[in-house]
Enzyme design. Structure first.
Site, PDB file in Angstrom:
ATOM      1  CG  HIS A  48      -0.163  -0.004   2.642  1.00 12.63           C
ATOM      2  ND1 HIS A  48       0.067  -1.161   3.259  1.00 12.63           N
ATOM      3  CD2 HIS A  48       0.361   1.087   3.075  1.00 12.63           C
ATOM      4  CE1 HIS A  48       0.695  -0.570   4.418  1.00 12.63           C
ATOM      5  NE2 HIS A  48       0.900   0.835   4.499  1.00 12.63           N
TER       6      HIS A  48
HETATM    7  P1  TYD Z   1      -2.303  -3.536   7.074  1.00  8.95           P
HETATM    8  O1  TYD Z   1      -2.166  -2.196   7.054  1.00  8.95           O
HETATM    9  O2  TYD Z   1      -3.218  -4.337   5.910  1.00  8.95           O
HETATM   10  O3  TYD Z   1      -1.192  -4.362   7.222  1.00  8.95           O
HETATM   11  P2  TYD Z   1       0.485  -4.218   6.643  1.00  8.95           P
HETATM   12  O4  TYD Z   1       0.330  -3.171   5.639  1.00  8.95           O
HETATM   13  O5  TYD Z   1       1.364  -3.987   7.590  1.00  8.95           O
HETATM   14  O6  TYD Z   1       0.641  -5.581   6.066  1.00  8.95           O
HETATM   15  O7  TYD Z   1      -3.123  -4.084   8.405  1.00  8.95           O
HETATM   16  C1  TYD Z   1      -3.780  -5.272   8.702  1.00  8.95           C
HETATM   17  C2  TYD Z   1      -4.935  -5.233   9.514  1.00  8.95           C
HETATM   18  O8  TYD Z   1      -4.400  -4.647  10.746  1.00  8.95           O
HETATM   19  C3  TYD Z   1      -5.953  -4.220   8.915  1.00  8.95           C
HETATM   20  O9  TYD Z   1      -6.980  -4.981   9.217  1.00  8.95           O
HETATM   21  C4  TYD Z   1      -5.835  -2.974   9.593  1.00  8.95           C
HETATM   22  C5  TYD Z   1      -5.292  -3.444  10.895  1.00  8.95           C
HETATM   23  N1  TYD Z   1      -4.460  -2.322  11.665  1.00  8.95           N
HETATM   24  C6  TYD Z   1      -4.957  -1.639  12.661  1.00  8.95           C
HETATM   25  O10 TYD Z   1      -5.934  -1.712  13.195  1.00  8.95           O
HETATM   26  N2  TYD Z   1      -4.079  -0.817  13.147  1.00  8.95           N
HETATM   27  C7  TYD Z   1      -3.034  -0.365  12.733  1.00  8.95           C
HETATM   28  O11 TYD Z   1      -2.250   0.440  13.175  1.00  8.95           O
HETATM   29  C8  TYD Z   1      -2.631  -1.296  11.703  1.00  8.95           C
HETATM   30  C9  TYD Z   1      -0.951  -0.876  11.065  1.00  8.95           C
HETATM   31  C10 TYD Z   1      -3.239  -2.140  11.302  1.00  8.95           C
END
Ligand code: TYD
Length: 133
Positions: A48
């Site tokens: 992302h």
């Molecule tokens: P995501 O941003 O997709 O993880 P990454 O990009 O690190 O692979 O987040 C995964 C899940 O965790 C998504 O459902 C959102 C949740 N999340 C939170 O609730 N709070 C946060 O601060 C973060 C980073 C993720």
């Protein structure tokens, strides 16, 4: 590319080292800290970009690769020293991969969790960059 390598102070001691992140090291007020751990070596995280938020990544333990793309340039940076972090500013697509066993990625963010700040489709990211350039 909208990134910056930042070296943290390292206080060396035969009993173990200390690195510190305090005022002025990051160009923003810290709003959120989270960490990635127990990541299987075959897994990729990230995938992302952020519209506004900045994130500072530190390999607290072990190593991993950060694959960056701002639509004009692609770069891969390996993070493997706990006193050397990577600041990813806004509008940079990132993927984290190749995690070593037991590695931990600490993330220090400029914003609270806000799904509105994420762009999770690369096509949408390209369109966003074009529209804002
Ligand atoms: P995501 O941003 O997709 O993880 P990454 O990009 O690190 O692979 O987040 C995964 C899940 O965790 C998504 O459902 C959102 C949740 N999340 C939170 O609730 N709070 C946060 O601060 C973060 C980073 C993720």
């Amino acid at each position: 590319m909208n990134i910056e390598r930042i070296d943290l102070p390292k206080i060396e001691d035969f009993r173990g080292n200390i690195s510190v992140i305090e005022k002025n090291i990051l160009p923003y007020e810290i709003k959120r800290v989270y960490y990635l751990y127990d990541v299987p070596s075959s897994a990729a995280r990230g995938g992302h970009a952020h519209k506004e938020q900045f994130e500072f990544l530190i390999p607290i333990s072990g190593s991993f690769d950060v694959v960056l793309n701002d639509t004009k340039e692609k770069r891969t940076i390996t993070l493997n020293k706990p006193n050397k972090g990577l600041l990813i500013k806004s509008n940079v697509w990132r993927e984290l991969e190749n995690f070593s066993s037991g590695s931990v990625c600490l993330v220090i963010s400029s914003g609270e969790y806000d799904e509105e700040d994420y762009i999770r489709e690369f096509d949408a990211f390209e369109a966003f960059v074009k529209a804002n350039s």
